[in-house]
Motif scaffolding. Structure first.
Motif: not given
Length: 281
Positions: A33-38, A58-60, A76-79
């Protein structure tokens, strides 16, 4: 392997803490799972600790709020970027500050017609969270002005409302370039989600690709089926990753963890493309 690359916590506009999101992901049968807070990476440490305890990968990540020259909102999602990269950090902090000022001004306007105050809003904001319209919406729900977040967004918090206030956000192509400079993997979030408002034309997408875009979030509940087909053609022509995800917000939205997934081979390629950070196992 079940992989969901888009989830939010109370660090932005989700309703669950980063640790709770990890527990919810494990309960949903996810492996990754990725945590992708604004515009924030503040939840990474808490999420990482819980993910390790659960045996979850976890994918930060982060979802960067952007705006085109014509005022269209783009995410834009940044991984797996470097969270201390000065250029990206400065830009998201500028955007966070602008969102705070915008929220205060919108509440001031709303208070002329509804029993809402800034202190009411702060009751719905977790410590260190990026304050935005969802927190105003939650306050309006608590005050029984509206029944749901969706109702608030469809009425007084929409861009058509007289309570609307704009705010600064970087151009999506600039955000993509900064994510790449920070060693991350930029993915265009829900590109054809017309139910959310205006969507960008092919010229903006081309600008983002020229700036270094590496993927499109195609399998997402807000992308209509006809739009997904065109997105797949764009991805194929430009050798872009195709991701799928839930955009989970806890009880803040109906989206459920694992309702859309990313293929394992795409996830492997995403890991390979990142140059500054790695997944947490």
């Amino acid at each position: 392997m079940r992989i969901d690359l888009h989830a939010h916590s109370t660090v932005s506009d989700g309703t669950e803490s980063p640790a709770h999101v990890m527990r919810a992901a494990a309960a949903a049968g996810l492996d990754v799972v990725a945590l992708t807070d604004h515009d924030s990476t503040a939840g990474w440490a808490e999420a990482a600790q819980e993910a390790r305890a659960l045996g979850l990968t976890l994918v930060p990540g982060m979802e960067v709020s952007c705006r085109t020259d014509t005022g269209i909102s783009v995410h834009v999602l940044s991984y797996l970027h470097d969270p201390s990269h000065p250029g990206l950090l400065a830009e998201v902090e500028r955007s966070r500050d602008a969102r705070l000022t915008r929220a205060e001004r919108m509440v001031e306007k709303l208070s002329a017609d509804y029993p809402i105050s800034w202190s009411h809003v702060l009751e719905h904001v977790a410590e260190g969270a990026t304050i935005g319209r969802p927190h105003i919406a939650d306050t309006l729900v608590a005050l029984k002005v509206v029944a749901t977040r969706s109702e608030a967004f469809g009425s007084m918090l929409s861009a058509r409302s007289r309570y609307w206030v704009g705010h600064y956000a970087p151009h999506p192509a600039d955000a993509v370039a900064l994510v790449r400079e920070a060693g991350g993997v930029p993915v265009f979030a829900h590109p054809v989600a017309s139910s959310r408002g205006r969507i960008v034309d092919s010229d903006v997408t081309a600008e983002m690709i020229d700036a270094g875009l590496l993927g499109l979030e195609i399998d997402h509940r807000d992308n209509p089926e006809e739009g997904r087909a065109e997105l797949r053609r764009i991805a194929a022509r430009n050798n872009l990753l195709v991701t799928g995800s839930s955009d989970y917000h806890g009880t803040g939205k109906p989206n459920r963890l694992g309702e859309n997934l990313t293929q394992p081979e795409v996830f492997e390629r995403l890991e390979e493309l990142a140059t500054r950070s790695s997944v947490i196992r």
